[in-house]
Design an enzyme around this catalytic site. Structure first.
Site, PDB file in Angstrom:
ATOM      1  N   ARG A 102      34.852  78.750  79.689  1.00 25.11           N
ATOM      2  CA  ARG A 102      36.086  78.192  79.176  1.00 25.11           C
ATOM      3  C   ARG A 102      36.473  78.928  77.899  1.00 25.11           C
ATOM      4  NH1 ARG A 102      34.470  72.620  78.922  1.00 25.11           N
ATOM      5  NH2 ARG A 102      36.695  72.264  78.995  1.00 25.11           N
TER       6      ARG A 102
ATOM      7  N   LYS B 291      40.054  67.917  75.102  1.00 28.49           N
ATOM      8  CA  LYS B 291      41.034  66.840  75.204  1.00 28.49           C
ATOM      9  C   LYS B 291      40.625  65.649  74.352  1.00 28.49           C
ATOM     10  CE  LYS B 291      42.127  67.536  79.960  1.00 28.49           C
ATOM     11  NZ  LYS B 291      42.419  66.879  81.243  1.00 28.49           N
TER      12      LYS B 291
ATOM     13  N   GLU C  96      42.784  66.953  85.518  1.00 30.87           N
ATOM     14  CA  GLU C  96      42.725  65.495  85.541  1.00 30.87           C
ATOM     15  C   GLU C  96      43.852  65.027  84.621  1.00 30.87           C
ATOM     16  OE1 GLU C  96      39.443  63.562  83.581  1.00 30.87           O
ATOM     17  OE2 GLU C  96      39.897  61.633  84.534  1.00 30.87           O
TER      18      GLU C  96
END
Length: 569
Positions: free
Chosen positions: A262, A272, A36
């Site tokens: 992850r 982020k 994204e």
RNA sequence: UGGGGUGUCGUCAAGUGGUAAGACACGGGCCUUUGGAGCCCGCAUUCGGAGGUUCGAAUCCUCCCACCCCAGCCA
């Protein structure tokens, strides 16, 4: 230069191999990396990039780059540009397969209509608060929206009018009609289109309704002919919805979603949101601050793409949540740089040394090897003269045990030059600080060895005072002092664990004259110290600035640490 | 107390019924004109726990425990 050992097995490789064996997708392997564009890529994304592009490449397949840009309120072109640059820098190529979920908005709208036609979606007028209340809780089932039974015609009409902009933002949504009592909250009639008047970085103001992730992702995968849709663990609960949507619709194919853990890295944060916080609150100078775990930060710091790819291979892929020690990343970096970085001498904290018996006006060009690991890299000349600088740490007036370096009366070797012996120490009368050393050299030891076979225990790096170039060197340490900055149960703010000493700028360093024109980004090993690169942002012709990428392993520091420990048990 | 996951060395991680790979870290040694690099050796009688099946279990079964994720019109 790359290690071509067969890649170690992991559960995803196994699944793909099995699918190939059973000819599941006619032998096709097609993956995608779907960021994204709402932030910069970090080392955690590198794991996903290497996995997706790697799995495809290993199996003669393809990997697309697809921007998951369904939320115009958070996304920006700055991010899409940085993402493309970072993926390319890492060494991957999507050829002509650059896609945007927003490319599919029209198609997605049609799929939504198909769902409505099939009685599988409805327009709901509940407010966001009401939708939440109707959803139920983890332990209680939800209840049906009063709008759930609207006719196909009415839903069709309403949905078209949503698109036409007849309704306020957030006043209505399109929902999938699944099961309000499902134990999986994602299946309780999830929203698939919402009204949102925001300018999209690609479609501008063409749309005022936007599809949600769950509706967009699976269909985008299908449209692109993806075979294996790899994502992180938190999407596990979304898989039934991923499958449901594709099962209702007449779609090109039904990719398999596979979830993996992850990456977490010690001594830093990889989210982020948190990285953005560090940037916005100026705890770092930007997304590309050399202390940041972002790809742009690592690049500026001097990391090589090869070392990051190797790291991603070595950490493996599994479903267990884990935190990799940053020492492994640093190991991969050193391993790579050791083979390719040109050796050079630089003194970080200069201590003046006068060679008393060396001719005042003589300058000799000493031959130095550019890389002992790769003799093909050749040699260079380094000027030697009567006044030199050595590292302050390389002299001790009262040498501790196991300290091999220079001390009063002691002889050491100057790399590629001569043996010198310290004969006098000059100190500041007020502070007592050592300001200058006087030494004698042995002319017989030119090049660094003595004809009489006499040995010295240390070799020091040096620089000729008058020939050397001044430079600033930025020394970096871990961004956080705590191994797991976000794990602190006492404090909610991870930022209190920020390392106050993560950056130390040394401004009066001296480097070999040959470094004067080193181009931005070029990497070197400063012998005995570490790997350094010319900063690509702040370094100028007027002021050379180096970043310390990573130190060399320092066994003297280790000994000192051990001695300290021993001294105070 | 619902659902979905995960538990193998300090940290990652192979292993898919045949008797615990590898890497990093750590410790010791060799070598060395970088106390770098390199090389050698050591480092889980045991796989979250307890039972069970089996000639044989990290792998199969049962129960238990711990941790992670899910109640955005974020992704």
């Amino acid at each position: 230069m790359t290690t071509d050992s067969t890649p170690s097995p992991n559960f995803i490789r196994n699944i793909v191999a099995e699918d190939l064996k059973t000819n599941k997708n006619n032998g096709r392997v097609h993956t995608r990396f779907p960021p994204e564009p709402n932030g910069y890529l970090h080392i955690g994304h590198a794991k996903s990039i290497c996995l997706n592009f790697g799995i495809a490449a290993e199996n003669g397949g393809l990997c697309n780059l697809r921007f998951d840009d369904t939320n115009p309120s958070k996304e920006e072109v700055e991010y899409v540009e940085s993402i493309m640059e970072d993926v390319r820098w890492l060494g991957f190529d999507w050829d002509d397969r650059l896609f945007y979920a927003s490319d599919y908005f029209e198609k997605l709208y049609e799929y939504a209509e198909e769902l409505i036609r099939k009685g599988k979606a409805y327009v709901c007028d509940l407010s966001p608060e009401e939708i939440r209340a109707y959803r139920g809780t983890l332990t209680e089932p939800g209840k049906d929206s009063p709008y759930r039974t609207r006719s196909v015609e009415e839903n069709f009409d309403l949905f078209q009018r949503m698109r036409a902009g007849e309704f306020e933002d957030r006043s209505r949504v399109l929902r999938a009609k699944i099961d309000m009592s499902s134990p999986n909250l994602n299946m309780r009639d999830p929203v698939i289109f919402r009204i949102l008047r925001a300018e999209h970085h690609r479609t501008g103001n063409k749309w005022c309704i936007y599809p949600t992730y769950d509706f967009t992702h699976c269909l985008s995968d299908s449209i692109e002919g993806i075979t294996h849709s790899l994502c992180t663990l938190e999407f596990e609960d979304n898989r039934p919805l991923y499958d449901w949507v594709l099962d209702q619709l007449d779609v090109p194919c039904h990719p398999q979603q596979i979830e993996f853990a992850r990456l977490n890295l010690s001594h830093t944060v990889l989210s982020k949101r948190k990285l953005l916080e560090l940037v916005e609150q100026k705890h770092v100078t930007g997304w590309d601050d050399p202390r940041m775990p972002t790809l742009s930060g690592l690049r500026r710091r001097g990391y090589t793409p090869e070392s990051i790819r190797n790291f991603c291979e070595r950490i493996g892929v599994a479903k267990r949540e884990s935190t990799v020690e940053i020492a492994l990343l640093e190991h991969c970096l050193r391993e790579d740089l050791n083979k390719r970085a040109r050796r050079v001498m630089g003194v970080l904290r200069p201590l003046k040394v006068v060679i008393d018996n060396y001719p005042e006006d003589l300058v000799e060009e000493m031959e130095a090897i550019n890389n002992p690991e790769d003799l093909a890299m050749g040699t260079r000349k380094v000027p030697f003269s009567r006044v030199l600088y050595i590292e302050q740490d390389d002299f001790h007036e009262d040498p501790p045990k196991k300290f091999f370096r220079l001390a009063p009366g002691r002889e050491v070797r100057l790399r590629y030059a001569y043996y010198i012996t310290c004969v006098n120490v000059v100190k500041d009368s007020k502070t007592g600080e050592v300001t200058e050393l006087h030494c004698t050299y042995d002319p017989e030891t030119r090049g660094g060895s003595s004809p009489d076979g006499r040995r010295v225990k240390a070799t020091l790096h040096w620089v000729s005072a008058s020939h050397s170039q001044e430079a600033e060197v930025r020394i970096y340490d871990h961004l956080f002092t705590k191994e797991h900055p976000t794990d602190d149960k006492e404090v909610s703010d991870f930022k209190i664990h920020l390392n106050p000493n993560s950056l130390e700028a040394l401004t009066s360093c001296r480097v070999e004259p040959g470094l004067r024109d080193a181009p931005p980004g070029s990497r070197f090993q400063f012998e005995r110290l570490g790997y350094f690169c010319v900063d690509s942002v702040d370094s100028t012709d007027a002021g050379l600035i180096f970043n310390r990428t990573v130190s060399l392993k320092d066994s003297w520091a280790k000994i000192q640490k051990a001695q300290k420990k021993k001294g105070q048990p």
